[in-house]
Motif scaffolding. Structure first.
Motif: not given
Length: 195
Positions: A1-24
């Motif tokens: 079976x083919x293994x293509x990138x699924x990134x374009x199928x991501x509808x939402x994503x979250x992370x637990x934290x960002x260093x110093x809340x510097x999300x930019x």
């Protein structure tokens, strides 16, 4: 079976934290931007995680991840959020190289919609994780075929063979009293296995 990138199928994503809340500069958007000069950098402490939701169920075959050496996930779990079950443990080296983690063959045939990459521990003394690149490889459920014919599906929990269809909810979800399931959010996802 083919293994293509699924990134374009991501509808939402979250992370637990960002260093110093510097999300930019250090936020989650850097995980999938394809730029090796940018990264997601977590705050200190364990565990840290990346939660990904796909627009439709996918068959996940492997993950490609590039850490900053010294800030890698040393003990990592891949979790099916909808079933609230571990898919498999993942092991990464403490280096800057692009690494590939393949799922066991039996785990590749389960369609999943929401997954969590949980970094239980880090190679950093303070528990920080730095990821420059992340890619999920596999295929979208329903687009796979076996020997040119539409694949038949087997429900993950019941073990019954059936024509392709979707079940509502999940086996382990419990109502919370407000009509929602006891998961990270209220959108149920199908759990199916291709045979």
């Amino acid at each position: 079976m083919a293994s293509d990138s699924l990134v374009k199928h991501i509808s939402n994503y979250r992370v637990s934290s960002v260093l110093n809340r510097d999300v930019t500069s250090l936020g989650k958007q850097n995980l999938f931007d394809g730029n090796v000069e940018t990264c997601w950098n977590s705050e200190q402490g364990t565990p840290q995680h990346i939660l990904v939701e796909f627009a439709q169920p996918v068959y996940l075959r492997e993950l490609h991840v590039q850490f900053q050496g010294g800030f890698a996930g040393s003990k990592t779990r891949l979790i099916d959020v909808d079933c609230k079950r571990d898919i498999c443990p993942l092991f990464f080296e403490d280096n800057n190289a692009l690494q590939t983690a393949k799922l066991p063959a039996a785990k590749q045939n389960v369609a999943r919609r929401r997954i969590k990459l949980q970094f239980v521990s880090s190679t950093d003394f303070y528990g920080r994780i730095i990821v420059y690149s992340l890619d999920f490889r596999g295929s979208v459920a329903g687009e796979d075929t076996a020997n040119g014919e539409t694949a038949r599906l087997k429900l993950a929990e019941g073990g019954e063979t059936a024509e392709p269809h979707v079940t509502e909810g999940t086996a382990d979800s419990q109502p919370t009293g407000d009509g929602k399931h006891d998961a990270d959010d209220d959108s149920p996802a199908p759990v199916i296995v291709i045979i």
